[in-house]
Design an enzyme around this catalytic site. Structure first.
Site, mmCIF file in Angstrom:
data_model
loop_
_atom_site.group_PDB
_atom_site.id
_atom_site.type_symbol
_atom_site.label_atom_id
_atom_site.label_comp_id
_atom_site.label_asym_id
_atom_site.label_seq_id
_atom_site.Cartn_x
_atom_site.Cartn_y
_atom_site.Cartn_z
ATOM 1 N NE ARG A 158 -2.537 1.223 3.520
ATOM 2 C CZ ARG A 158 -3.433 1.600 4.419
ATOM 3 N NH1 ARG A 158 -4.797 1.447 4.436
ATOM 4 N NH2 ARG A 158 -3.050 2.654 5.426
ATOM 5 C CB THR B 22 -2.225 7.278 -2.695
ATOM 6 O OG1 THR B 22 -1.559 6.074 -2.900
ATOM 7 C CG2 THR B 22 -1.298 8.410 -3.520
ATOM 8 C CG ASP C 165 2.372 -1.029 9.545
ATOM 9 O OD1 ASP C 165 2.550 -2.208 9.529
ATOM 10 O OD2 ASP C 165 2.651 -0.130 8.761
ATOM 11 C CG ASP D 53 6.340 -1.100 10.135
ATOM 12 O OD1 ASP D 53 6.650 -1.732 9.403
ATOM 13 O OD2 ASP D 53 5.929 0.082 10.179
HETATM 14 C C1 PRP Z 1 -1.066 -3.550 4.973
HETATM 15 C C2 PRP Z 1 -2.060 -4.604 5.438
HETATM 16 C C3 PRP Z 1 -2.564 -4.876 4.353
HETATM 17 C C4 PRP Z 1 -3.088 -3.291 3.745
HETATM 18 C C5 PRP Z 1 -4.486 -2.971 4.125
HETATM 19 O O1 PRP Z 1 0.068 -3.772 4.311
HETATM 20 O O2 PRP Z 1 -1.282 -5.869 5.609
HETATM 21 O O3 PRP Z 1 -1.869 -5.656 3.162
HETATM 22 O O4 PRP Z 1 -1.944 -2.720 4.612
HETATM 23 O O5 PRP Z 1 -4.651 -2.044 3.750
HETATM 24 P P1 PRP Z 1 -5.796 -1.806 2.588
HETATM 25 O O6 PRP Z 1 -7.154 -2.583 2.793
HETATM 26 O O7 PRP Z 1 -6.284 -0.263 2.683
HETATM 27 O O8 PRP Z 1 -5.375 -2.117 1.168
HETATM 28 P P2 PRP Z 1 1.179 -2.618 3.775
HETATM 29 O O9 PRP Z 1 0.948 -2.440 2.253
HETATM 30 O O10 PRP Z 1 1.351 -1.711 4.771
HETATM 31 O O11 PRP Z 1 2.412 -3.690 3.765
HETATM 32 P P3 PRP Z 1 3.150 -4.660 4.924
HETATM 33 O O12 PRP Z 1 2.266 -5.999 4.821
HETATM 34 O O13 PRP Z 1 4.453 -4.744 4.266
HETATM 35 O O14 PRP Z 1 2.818 -4.162 6.036
HETATM 36 N N1 URA Z 2 -2.284 -1.581 7.372
HETATM 37 C C1 URA Z 2 -2.176 -1.840 8.779
HETATM 38 O O1 URA Z 2 -1.102 -2.499 9.202
HETATM 39 N N2 URA Z 2 -2.835 -1.277 9.808
HETATM 40 C C2 URA Z 2 -3.944 -0.456 9.391
HETATM 41 O O2 URA Z 2 -4.635 0.053 10.140
HETATM 42 C C3 URA Z 2 -4.113 -0.293 8.060
HETATM 43 C C4 URA Z 2 -3.443 -0.661 7.203
HETATM 44 MG MG MG Z 3 2.632 -1.877 6.631
#
Ligand code: PRP
Ligand code: URA
Ligand code: MG
Length: 218
Positions: A112, A116, A210, A213
């Site tokens: 993500r 944005t 997050d 993280d």
């Molecule tokens: C996070 C989470 C989902 C996404 C959710 O991933 O693990 O994949 O955001 O958000 P959305 O429903 O608005 O798409 P991120 O892209 O932050 O990557 P990560 O898995 O590396 O933390």
């Molecule tokens: N990704 C996360 O890890 N947490 C949120 O709340 C939204 C997106």
């Molecule tokens: Mg993330």
């Protein structure tokens, strides 16, 4: 029998027991350190996987027991695989492996955009015969739904039937559920918690921050 609740059509919420609320209280707490965050998230993940398995179709099976008695049981129908949305979704693979010996696992790397909140697809590697399988799609967070919808699009393009996809997540926002269901009404969402809303940065409120993280880095 499952005591999980179908809160909307094809949205299954784990039973909100004191135990489950206790687990979420630990992982939502910003003071919780990574070791505990991982341990208690893993416990919730295990419950989600068990509920996913509950949703699969079975056929009756007649079992011959030790004293010659017959037991009318059940046998799983069909084959499954897991598909994790990298990175955070990988945290759910072990819970699936713990329940399904030598389960096949595919990966879809979607990130993500931090500005944005729009998802971007970088990579996919899926089992060849995925179109013959039930798919447990793994990602702990359903926020806007953009990442999960992009992953489902990849699965459909590989011939997976929509009603054979089960999306397992720890926390969902109502906005994400709505967007996801409008587009993919036959995919079952299995979640442990439905929160209030998204904030202006598209994070889940109250949420837990997050997930990736906290599970892997902090
Ligand atoms: C996070 C989470 C989902 C996404 C959710 O991933 O693990 O994949 O955001 O958000 P959305 O429903 O608005 O798409 P991120 O892209 O932050 O990557 P990560 O898995 O590396 O933390
Ligand atoms: N990704 C996360 O890890 N947490 C949120 O709340 C939204 C997106
Ligand atoms: Mg993330």
């Amino acid at each position: 029998m499952s005591s999980s609740q179908e809160v909307h059509k094809n949205v299954i919420l784990l039973p909100q027991t004191n135990q489950l609320i206790g687990l979420y209280s630990i992982i939502r707490d910003q003071e919780t350190k990574r070791g505990d965050f991982v341990f208690y998230s893993d416990r919730i993940i295990r419950l989600l996987v068990e509920e996913g398995l509950n949703q699969l179709p079975v056929e009756t099976a007649t079992i011959n027991c030790h004293g010659g008695q017959v037991y009318q049981g059940a046998k799983f129908l069909g084959k499954i695989c897991g598909v994790s949305i990298v990175r955070a979704g990988e945290s759910m693979e072990m819970g699936l492996r713990d329940c399904c010996r030598s389960v096949r696992i595919g990966k879809i790397l979607i990130q993500r955009d931090e500005e944005t909140a729009l998802p971007k697809l970088f990579y996919e590697k899926l089992p060849e015969d995925i179109s013959d399988r039930y798919v447990f799609l793994l990602d702990p967070m359903l926020a806007t739904g953009g990442s999960a919808m992009m992953a489902v699009e990849v699965l459909l393009s590989r011939g997976v039937q929509m009603n054979r996809i089960f999306f397992l997540n720890l926390l969902a926002a109502p906005e994400g559920i709505k967007a996801f269901q409008e587009k993919y009404p036959e995919v079952k969402i299995i979640t442990g918690g439905i929160d209030e809303k998204l904030d202006e940065d598209k994070y889940i409120v109250p949420g837990l921050g997050d997930f990736g993280d906290r599970y892997y880095c902090i």
